[in-house]
Enzyme design. Sequence first.
Site, short mmCIF file in Angstrom:
data_model
loop_
_atom_site.label_atom_id
_atom_site.label_comp_id
_atom_site.label_asym_id
_atom_site.label_seq_id
_atom_site.Cartn_x
_atom_site.Cartn_y
_atom_site.Cartn_z
NE ARG A 79 -9.72 12.75 4.05
CZ ARG A 79 -9.54 11.42 3.80
NH1 ARG A 79 -10.67 10.79 4.08
NH2 ARG A 79 -8.48 11.02 3.60
CG ASN A 91 -1.77 1.22 1.38
OD1 ASN A 91 -1.54 2.11 0.40
ND2 ASN A 91 -2.60 1.23 2.48
CG HIS A 130 -13.15 3.45 3.44
ND1 HIS A 130 -13.79 4.42 3.95
CD2 HIS A 130 -11.76 3.52 3.73
CE1 HIS A 130 -12.86 5.05 4.65
NE2 HIS A 130 -11.81 4.59 4.71
NE ARG A 152 -6.07 1.82 0.01
CZ ARG A 152 -5.89 3.08 0.56
NH1 ARG A 152 -5.00 3.42 1.27
NH2 ARG A 152 -6.90 3.84 0.84
CD GLU A 154 -8.83 -1.64 4.10
OE1 GLU A 154 -8.82 -1.01 5.19
OE2 GLU A 154 -9.24 -0.49 3.14
#
Length: 396
Positions: free
Chosen positions: A237, A9, A177, A88, A382
């Site tokens: 965020r 990743n 996601h 990823r 993941e």
Amino acid sequence: MKDGILVINCGSSSLKFAVLSHAGQHILVEGIADKLGSNLSSITFKCDGEKKQIILDDGSHKNAITQIKLWLDSHPNIHDSLIGVGHRVVHGGETFSKSVLINQKVVDGIEECAKFAPLHNPAHLKGIEIASELFPGLPQVAVFDTAFHQTLTPEQYLYPIPMGLYRDHHFRKYGFHGTSYRYISKQLATISKGSHQQGVLVAHLGNGASICAINQGESSDTSMGITPLEGLMMGTRSGSLDPSLLSFISQAEDISAQAALDILNKKSGLLGISELSNDCRTLEEAMTSGDERAKLALEMFAARTAKYLASAATTLENIDHIVFTGGIGENSSYLRQAVCNRLKAFNISIDSELNESAPRGENLNIKAQTCTTNVWVIPTNEELMIALDTINLIQH
Ligand code: ADP
């Protein structure tokens, strides 16, 4: 049997990696290279319960992957088990609706999608290029965060703006996601037979946070948009707000639109409201010691999560399952309770004792006895999903 997969990743300033074996069930080694691009970078290897850190003189992505290769060379049993590399990739646009074996056409496609993920996709491409160079014999696979949401209908993915902007520039909701949601949907189907034919709401709550409605195994709505800024309030965020704020902030603070956007991405959310931290655990501790601002930040986070779950339920026939996952969803009993308290109108209620004593890292149904909707805590994985996709694509 050889079945080791190197999962990479590769972000703009960090690179997480792991080697998984036994159909992704065993982690042979994992680690992270941090602060890439600076002179403070280092890489950590975790193997057999031991941790080893190497300071990187050259904090480039190439050096980080070279260190992984050198580590593997000195652990030939792990190196020789490798059959592929899974990457990823954050943004696959409308080009990629599932994981793919990487070839030049795929590289071009990822590059094209970089306009929507200018920090992430170029870093992924760097990771892919370096990994192909250092592991020349191994097939490489790309697994996209956006792919699972390609099943959204136009009424869900289009923004109500002039159609030409979609036609000419592909401005639409993509959602993220997706690898986590796909894992949760699969995992839920193994612990609750029939869930693949039912309505599921998933809240993936971490530093980045989103929700997803899964109708009969397919994503039917999600809260993130063309970028991961839309939707829930997150660690730093803001999530969704009136877009006019962007020009108000830029005018009032005399800064560019890009700088105003940076405030919404990096200085808002839990951090912006608490003026203390973006970290949920820190805020819970502060709230316990009486910090009112930390409490407000957490209550806002819960209120917005509940609101988006309720709104995504409009794409389901029934709410048969709600799942909490991600660092906050899996570990914060306080926020799970606070979210469910706001879903009373949907007859959602949880057993507070079960909720508070939920063991870390396990699947658990925490619904109250009287509640007909199952409320699950399911740890996401993941990396496992990336390893499984890589194995499947290599073998077919
Ligand atoms: P990312 O989006 O970076 O992958 P994670 O899924 O790792 O984020 O989640 C990180 C968040 O999980 C942080 O806000 C952290 O405080 C929170 N978290 C982890 N453990 C706990 C805990 N025991 N209680 C409350 N929050 C926790």
